[in-house]
Design an enzyme around this catalytic site. Sequence first.
Site, PDB file in Angstrom:
ATOM      1  N   LYS A  64     -64.204 -33.654  11.895  1.00  0.00           N
ATOM      2  CA  LYS A  64     -62.962 -32.922  11.616  1.00  0.00           C
ATOM      3  C   LYS A  64     -62.512 -33.281  10.205  1.00  0.00           C
ATOM      4  O   LYS A  64     -62.294 -34.448   9.886  1.00  0.00           O
ATOM      5  CB  LYS A  64     -61.898 -33.317  12.634  1.00  0.00           C
ATOM      6  CG  LYS A  64     -60.545 -32.689  12.340  1.00  0.00           C
ATOM      7  CD  LYS A  64     -59.536 -33.030  13.423  1.00  0.00           C
ATOM      8  CE  LYS A  64     -58.170 -32.453  13.103  1.00  0.00           C
ATOM      9  NZ  LYS A  64     -57.184 -32.759  14.139  1.00  0.00           N
ATOM     10  N   LYS A  92     -64.958 -28.805  12.457  1.00  0.00           N
ATOM     11  CA  LYS A  92     -63.668 -28.143  12.260  1.00  0.00           C
ATOM     12  C   LYS A  92     -63.154 -28.411  10.865  1.00  0.00           C
ATOM     13  O   LYS A  92     -63.166 -29.572  10.467  1.00  0.00           O
ATOM     14  CB  LYS A  92     -62.687 -28.689  13.297  1.00  0.00           C
ATOM     15  CG  LYS A  92     -61.281 -28.178  13.116  1.00  0.00           C
ATOM     16  CD  LYS A  92     -60.335 -28.946  13.981  1.00  0.00           C
ATOM     17  CE  LYS A  92     -58.936 -28.490  13.586  1.00  0.00           C
ATOM     18  NZ  LYS A  92     -57.921 -29.293  14.178  1.00  0.00           N
TER      19      LYS A  92
HETATM   20  C1  PBG Z   1     -54.213 -32.125  15.897  1.00  0.00           C
HETATM   21  C2  PBG Z   1     -54.871 -30.822  15.564  1.00  0.00           C
HETATM   22  C3  PBG Z   1     -54.744 -30.016  14.418  1.00  0.00           C
HETATM   23  C4  PBG Z   1     -55.490 -28.852  14.668  1.00  0.00           C
HETATM   24  C5  PBG Z   1     -56.060 -29.013  15.924  1.00  0.00           C
HETATM   25  N1  PBG Z   1     -55.686 -30.240  16.453  1.00  0.00           N
HETATM   26  C6  PBG Z   1     -53.930 -30.170  13.213  1.00  0.00           C
HETATM   27  C7  PBG Z   1     -54.172 -31.262  12.268  1.00  0.00           C
HETATM   28  O1  PBG Z   1     -55.113 -32.053  12.365  1.00  0.00           O
HETATM   29  O2  PBG Z   1     -53.320 -31.362  11.384  1.00  0.00           O
HETATM   30  C8  PBG Z   1     -55.615 -27.686  13.751  1.00  0.00           C
HETATM   31  C9  PBG Z   1     -56.023 -26.397  14.393  1.00  0.00           C
HETATM   32  C10 PBG Z   1     -55.831 -25.176  13.584  1.00  0.00           C
HETATM   33  O3  PBG Z   1     -55.480 -25.195  12.379  1.00  0.00           O
HETATM   34  O4  PBG Z   1     -56.027 -24.096  14.163  1.00  0.00           O
HETATM   35  N2  PBG Z   1     -54.556 -33.229  15.141  1.00  0.00           N
END
Ligand code: PBG
Length: 334
Positions: free
Chosen positions: A199, A252
């Site tokens: 991520k 992601k």
């Molecule tokens: C939680 C999380 C996030 C997203 C999914 N889980 C936000 C982040 O890490 O700031 C983002 C998902 C999206 O932008 O569709 N940590």
Amino acid sequence: MNGYPERRMRRLRQTPRIRRMIEMELPAPGHFLWPVFVVEGQGVKQPIEAMPGQFRYSPDGLIEALTSVSEMGIGGVLVFGVIPDDRKDETGQPACDPAGVVPQTVRLIRERFPDLVVFTDVCLCAYTSHGHCGPLDRRGNVQNDAAIALLSRMAVVHADAGATGVAPSAMMDGQVQALRQAMDAAGHAETLIMSYSTKFASSFYGPFREAAASAPARGDRRSYQASFADPRRALLESALDEAEGADILMVKPALCYLDIIARLRERTDLPIAAYNVSGEYSMLIAAADRGWGHAHEMAKESITAIARAGADIIISYWANRYEEVVGGAMRQAN
Ligand code: PBG
């Protein structure tokens, strides 16, 4: 190999029927997970301004929306809880409340749509007053081991409610192993872990942070999320999560990281999920609104690219709009 004039590439592109014989299909709806935002209350369906076509639902409101999603054959949902700011605290304790909005939602989906796959996001950023993914130390750094203790409790609460799987997204070291141990000890050896294994600290999460009210009050997430400029470490994150017992890996965001999906595909035999994030969704709609493209055609192209790179599971806000996207594709073919 002979080139032109013996080889004419256009021969195979002459008609829609010839093209369709050799093209890959748009991934079937069963490969999709729809990310959904749930809030307390009854009959709530609140539009998310930054994400047209997406809403914050109360648990019963979501059930209504799931009827068409389930009929389309969408694989399932990925549930995010949203609570009012005044209920958040320094450590994110409300995330572990067995009566919280996520466990409520999971129980209701289980009852009404027993065959839908239900994953829950396991992260503290929507529950902490400062918006970081775990409790902070005095210098403002997220405390890794304190965070994974809370995340483990949160995962057990979701598993108790009947989640098919949990999806840890906090990017804390050791979180997959901690969740596996905690869930096994609580009698949930069958509950899947879909790890947000690779991520990235991305600027494409903006609309989501509005939807989930989870933006960090100060600073950014670069001390825990992966750097887009350091692909080797980003891939190592997935390898470590595989070793810790993740059942499904994830990349992601998706669209800026097709190279990472393709490289991970060569390194693992685990299923790979790709998260087509909020910014990747909303920017297509914003461009289409300005007359700079057709949203459904751009969506179809994005989704095909993600599948082509090697993702098995596509987490996308287009999931509840799958039929519109396919409709766009059909218009183009005919
Ligand atoms: C939680 C999380 C996030 C997203 C999914 N889980 C936000 C982040 O890490 O700031 C983002 C998902 C999206 O932008 O569709 N940590």
